[in-house]
Design a protein around this motif. Structure first.
Motif, PDB file in Angstrom:
ATOM      1  N   PRO B 202       0.818  -1.233   0.000  1.00 43.83           N
ATOM      2  CA  PRO B 202       0.000   0.000   0.000  1.00 43.83           C
ATOM      3  C   PRO B 202       0.842   1.270   0.000  1.00 43.83           C
ATOM      4  O   PRO B 202       0.456   2.275  -0.582  1.00 43.83           O
ATOM      5  CB  PRO B 202      -0.827  -0.104   1.283  1.00 43.83           C
ATOM      6  CG  PRO B 202      -0.102  -1.047   2.148  1.00 43.83           C
ATOM      7  CD  PRO B 202       0.670  -1.968   1.279  1.00 43.83           C
ATOM      8  N   ARG B 209       1.967  13.020   2.311  1.00 45.07           N
ATOM      9  CA  ARG B 209       2.616  12.768   3.601  1.00 45.07           C
ATOM     10  C   ARG B 209       1.635  12.201   4.640  1.00 45.07           C
ATOM     11  O   ARG B 209       1.963  11.212   5.305  1.00 45.07           O
ATOM     12  CB  ARG B 209       3.266  14.076   4.092  1.00 45.07           C
ATOM     13  CG  ARG B 209       3.854  14.052   5.479  1.00 45.07           C
ATOM     14  CD  ARG B 209       5.071  13.169   5.576  1.00 45.07           C
ATOM     15  NE  ARG B 209       6.190  13.736   4.884  1.00 45.07           N
ATOM     16  CZ  ARG B 209       7.115  14.538   5.439  1.00 45.07           C
ATOM     17  NH1 ARG B 209       7.040  14.841   6.702  1.00 45.07           N
ATOM     18  NH2 ARG B 209       8.116  14.996   4.744  1.00 45.07           N
ATOM     19  N   PRO B 210       0.423  12.777   4.811  1.00 47.20           N
ATOM     20  CA  PRO B 210      -0.484  12.211   5.824  1.00 47.20           C
ATOM     21  C   PRO B 210      -0.831  10.738   5.555  1.00 47.20           C
ATOM     22  O   PRO B 210      -0.902   9.944   6.486  1.00 47.20           O
ATOM     23  CB  PRO B 210      -1.733  13.095   5.715  1.00 47.20           C
ATOM     24  CG  PRO B 210      -1.251  14.380   5.173  1.00 47.20           C
ATOM     25  CD  PRO B 210      -0.139  14.036   4.244  1.00 47.20           C
ATOM     26  N   ALA B 211      -1.018  10.387   4.267  1.00 46.19           N
ATOM     27  CA  ALA B 211      -1.348   8.996   3.952  1.00 46.19           C
ATOM     28  C   ALA B 211      -0.167   8.077   4.268  1.00 46.19           C
ATOM     29  O   ALA B 211      -0.349   6.965   4.786  1.00 46.19           O
ATOM     30  CB  ALA B 211      -1.728   8.874   2.486  1.00 46.19           C
ATOM     31  N   VAL B 213       2.177   8.626   6.526  1.00 43.51           N
ATOM     32  CA  VAL B 213       2.287   8.529   7.993  1.00 43.51           C
ATOM     33  C   VAL B 213       1.245   7.541   8.535  1.00 43.51           C
ATOM     34  O   VAL B 213       1.548   6.710   9.402  1.00 43.51           O
ATOM     35  CB  VAL B 213       2.116   9.924   8.645  1.00 43.51           C
ATOM     36  CG1 VAL B 213       2.011   9.809  10.155  1.00 43.51           C
ATOM     37  CG2 VAL B 213       3.278  10.824   8.280  1.00 43.51           C
ATOM     38  N   ALA B 214       0.013   7.626   7.980  1.00 42.32           N
ATOM     39  CA  ALA B 214      -1.046   6.701   8.436  1.00 42.32           C
ATOM     40  C   ALA B 214      -0.650   5.266   8.140  1.00 42.32           C
ATOM     41  O   ALA B 214      -0.831   4.370   8.977  1.00 42.32           O
ATOM     42  CB  ALA B 214      -2.368   7.046   7.748  1.00 42.32           C
ATOM     43  N   ALA B 218       0.042   2.165  10.810  1.00 44.46           N
ATOM     44  CA  ALA B 218      -0.600   0.844  10.731  1.00 44.46           C
ATOM     45  C   ALA B 218       0.459  -0.243  10.624  1.00 44.46           C
ATOM     46  O   ALA B 218       0.325  -1.327  11.227  1.00 44.46           O
ATOM     47  CB  ALA B 218      -1.539   0.807   9.529  1.00 44.46           C
ATOM     48  N   ASP B 264      10.784  12.368  10.406  1.00 43.65           N
ATOM     49  CA  ASP B 264       9.957  13.310  11.166  1.00 43.65           C
ATOM     50  C   ASP B 264       9.369  12.650  12.410  1.00 43.65           C
ATOM     51  O   ASP B 264       9.157  13.301  13.434  1.00 43.65           O
ATOM     52  CB  ASP B 264       8.810  13.836  10.291  1.00 43.65           C
ATOM     53  CG  ASP B 264       9.248  15.043   9.487  1.00 43.65           C
ATOM     54  OD1 ASP B 264      10.412  15.451   9.644  1.00 43.65           O
ATOM     55  OD2 ASP B 264       8.444  15.566   8.698  1.00 43.65           O
ATOM     56  N   LEU B 265       9.062  11.351  12.271  1.00 44.99           N
ATOM     57  CA  LEU B 265       8.471  10.637  13.407  1.00 44.99           C
ATOM     58  C   LEU B 265       9.524  10.224  14.429  1.00 44.99           C
ATOM     59  O   LEU B 265       9.198   9.905  15.571  1.00 44.99           O
ATOM     60  CB  LEU B 265       7.753   9.367  12.912  1.00 44.99           C
ATOM     61  CG  LEU B 265       6.470   9.548  12.106  1.00 44.99           C
ATOM     62  CD1 LEU B 265       6.019   8.218  11.542  1.00 44.99           C
ATOM     63  CD2 LEU B 265       5.380  10.126  12.990  1.00 44.99           C
TER      64      LEU B 265
END
Lengths: 378, 404
Positions: B202, B209-211, B213-214, B218, B264-265
């Motif tokens: 996926p 970026r948000p997708a 990170v999501a 997961a 970033d995380l």
């Protein structure tokens, strides 16, 4: 324990398989993690065991708190003053919506109560259900507004209205929990204590974290503090028996009004919004209790449908808020958490509190399906 | 008072505040987070409080594992096998030599501390592992890039695998169950590959970026779930996530975006993980832990330094050794009444061992904490000396810019 990774693999596969056609249609796919959670949770297949749900409590608190913080972005007092919309929305929109919803939900509550003595205890859960269902998703409304070709001045305040509605939904939690406690303890000052306590503790946390964020160097350090904020707020809320989401939201409003770091803080919050939104929906979906009992299914579906139908209709009756029909449809994922909060109230043994999260969850799914159909027809 | 949400929040807040303060004093953020959280936990008797509530420790553990999984995914994704392909032989020899030297030195120290041979051997086996999480936290904080960084990441990954193998061998010898030896490391590698591929499919389609990170979130949860499922088969979260990260870094079509999202995380994850790891020390007398921990730390550091000097030449060798000082905060988990089993558990989650098992776990954790604190400072200095990250003394402006 083998079931947990199986559940995760199934959830991921389900989301990947279903999200593609929806993503191609450029629609949000919020219902997928919620449905995945509901299917895999203990109430249906049980692939996510209850002890695993207990262990994910900090992650759910973090994710829910993160969404509440993000939603506070539009509560910028300067914008509110300049737009002049805040007072109008607060004075007309939100109470009107709540009343419309209560008018629909109240008879249902009476039917469920099966007698006057239970009526008092059902009032607070009914208010919660009504308020949870007016909670719009400001992020989705913002995206929807961006796709509108020529938005009018009233419509431009739609994200603000959505954020105010969410704020009202969260503010209703301490009011309703105070009402509930008042009915249980017969002490009227409990309502005031819940409201004042939420404001004071939330503002104190907001000021503390705003100070720390000003001292922090770099995005990473600010992100670490933003991770700590919802967890601390949840912990404090549980210690002092206040509604945690409302506490986080108040702290978020303080951060939104800090001109020095506001932009950076909310950029970080928005970047991770999707991840935490999925986490909230998946974990909250897994926590939705199963419908059971004689005649329960019919009442359950009736109430879910009434919430789903009443929400956009209610918003249409209040045009001053600037929210259009399709913008009113995406319900905030926090609505499910707000509904779940009442399950932890002392004395919440009535049928309505137990089924409230399920009602809101089903309404959420119907809501998004309706939005999808509306968009396809355009 | 055993609410896991409250304690996770409080420890993270104290860790984050200490990290902010320690950066102002030019000390790596993870040091501040670890030390302050350890002090808070000891002062409040946190492990006892969490033990009072069912699933409370489990909740704290799951949160820390999520952070650890994301850090190790980054460590794996940062490794670029092509960049060190020419030095594969020297890497393997270096890893083997360091493992032998550290193993012998820590075993001798354990015996000198009065431990029986089996416990001393387990202590030595667990001490082999350098912490990829600490190394990646230090390199990401200073934005380090280069050959020494790559070697440090690879050597730490190899050391974790060697440590797992050694502990499995010792455990199998004690329990006469050779199935564990055959299953432990290959199972972890296999599950890591499967998990990595499940994340890559996926992830490769995502551009925002948000997708990403999501999807990474997961993926982290998936790896934690797989590690929990494989616990009885000696699965190891760190090895699994490193493998999955390596697969992501090699196979993902948008690997640059993925690495940036993971970087970033990294900082918040490092603060959460090391702050929660700081709460790990059980309620054992501190004097005994301190003496044993300092001895193990010193033995390990001397062994690493000596091997690096011999095999890589003075300056480069010492730099490389310094990057491997952070020891993985592993704690042996009592698999049976008689023996200590796998070093699965990171930090916060030392079971309440009694007698020598409890002492051994406490010494190991103390040494790991000491190694992480001293090691991250040494890693940063070494990488600055190797010219792979900004140095505060030589170029303060670049150093400040790298901290932003």
């Amino acid at each position: 324990m083998v079931t947990f990774p199986v559940a995760l693999v199934v959830a991921l596969a389900l989301m990947v398989a279903l999200s593609r056609p929806l993503l191609e249609a450029r629609r949000p796919v919020s219902s997928l993690p919620l449905l995945a959670g509901m299917i895999l949770g203990p109430s249906l297949t049980g692939l996510i065991p209850p002890e695993m749900l207990d262990a994910t409590a900090p992650i759910l608190a973090l994710a829910g708190g993160w969404l509440a913080l993000t939603a506070a972005e539009s509560w910028d007092l300067g914008t509110l003053r300049r737009s002049g919309a805040g007072r109008r929305i607060l004075l007309t929109g939100v109470p009107a919506l709540t009343m419309v919803l209560l008018a629909i939900l109240w008879p249902s509550a009476v039917i469920l109560a099966r007698g006057l003595p239970a009526l008092a205890s059902l009032l607070a859960p009914a208010v919660i259900l009504a308020c949870a269902s007016i909670a719009l998703d400001p992020t989705a409304v913002r995206e929807s507004l961006a796709r509108t070709p020529r938005p009018g001045p009233v419509m431009r305040t739609a994200p603000l209205a959505a954020s105010l509605a969410l704020g009202a939904a969260l503010a209703a939690t301490p009011i309703a929990s105070g009402l509930h406690a008042t009915f249980v303890t017969l002490l009227p000052w409990v309502v005031l204590w819940h409201i004042a306590g939420t404001l004071v503790f939330g503002a104190a946390l907001g000021v503390l974290f705003a100070g720390l964020i000003r001292l922090a160097q770099g995005r990473g350090a600010i992100a670490a503090l933003l991770v700590a904020l919802p967890l601390v707020a949840y912990g404090v809320a549980r210690l002092v028996e206040m509604p945690p989401l409302a506490l986080v939201f108040v702290a978020g409003v303080v951060l939104a009004n800090d001109p020095l770091r506001r932009d950076l803080v909310f950029t970080i919050l928005r970047e991770h919004h999707l991840a935490f939104s999925v986490a909230v929906l998946l974990l909250a979906g897994a926590r939705v209790p199963a419908a059971s009992g004689e005649g329960f299914q019919a009442v359950f579906l009736l109430m879910a449908a009434s919430v789903a139908v009443a929400r956009p209709l209610a918003w249409r009756f209040v045009p001053s808020v600037g929210v259009t029909m399709d913008q009113a449809l995406p319900m905030s994922p926090l609505a499910i958490l707000i509904a779940q909060e009442i399950m932890f109230w002392p004395g919440s043994i009535w049928i309505l509190p137990a089924m409230t999260p399920a009602i809101v969850a089903v309404a959420f799914v119907i809501d998004e399906a309706a939005w999808l159909m509306l968009w396809r027809n355009k | 008072m055993g609410d896991p949400v409250f304690w996770t929040g409080l420890v993270t807040l104290v860790g984050a505040a200490a990290a902010v303060a320690s950066r102002r004093f030019h000390v790596p953020a993870v040091c501040g987070a670890l030390v302050s959280a350890a002090a808070l936990a000891q002062a409040l008797g946190l492990s006892s409080r969490l033990a009072e509530v069912p699933y409370a420790a489990d909740g704290v553990r799951l949160t820390a594992f999520m952070a650890l999984a994301l850090l190790c995914l980054l460590a794996g994704a940062e490794i670029q096998p092509g960049a060190v392909a020419g030095a594969a032989r020297s890497l393997m020899i270096g890893a083997a030599a360091q493992a032998a030297a550290v193993g012998l030195a820590v075993f001798a120290t354990g015996r000198a501390l009065g431990m029986p041979s089996p416990e001393a051997a387990l202590l030595a086996a667990a001490a082999l592992a350098a912490s990829p999480a600490a190394i990646v936290a230090a390199t990401t904080e200073g934005r380090a890039r280069g050959a020494t960084t790559q070697r440090a990441l690879l050597l730490s990954s190899l050391s974790v695998a060697l440590s797992l193998l050694a502990v499995s061998l010792l455990d199998a010898r004690a329990q006469r169950s050779w199935q564990d030896v055959l299953s432990g490391l290959p199972l972890s590698l296999m599950l890591g590959c499967i998990g990595g591929l499940a994340i890559v499919v996926p992830l490769s389609r995502m551009t925002s970026r948000p997708a990403i990170v999501a999807c990474l979130g997961a993926g982290g949860l998936l790896m934690v779930g797989l590690a929990r499922a494989a616990t009885e088969g000696q699965g190891h979260l760190v090895v699994m996530t490193l493998t999955a990260g390596l697969a992501m870094g090699s196979l993902c079509a948008n690997r640059t975006l993925v690495r940036e999202a993971l970087r970033d995380l990294a900082f918040p994850c490092a603060i959460v993980f090391f702050a929660l790891s700081g709460t790990a020390l059980p309620d054992t007398p501190l004097a005994m832990i301190t003496f044993g921990a300092v001895a193990v730390f010193a033995a390990r550091a001397l062994a690493l330094g000596a091997v690096a000097l011999v095999t890589r030449g003075a300056r480069r060798g010492l730099s490389e050794a310094a990057t491997l000082f952070p020891m993985m905060p592993v704690a042996p988990v009592a698999a049976s009444g008689a023996t200590l089993a796998m070093p699965l558990v990171a930090g916060a989650f030392v079971p309440r061992g009694d007698g020598q098992q409890g002492e051994l776990a406490a010494i190991l954790l103390g040494a790991a904490m000491l190694s992480v604190v001293v090691g991250t400072i040494a890693t940063r200095r070494a990488l600055a000396r190797a010219g792979e990250m900004a140095d505060l003394a030589e170029d303060p402006e670049s150093w400040r810019a790298s901290m932003r």
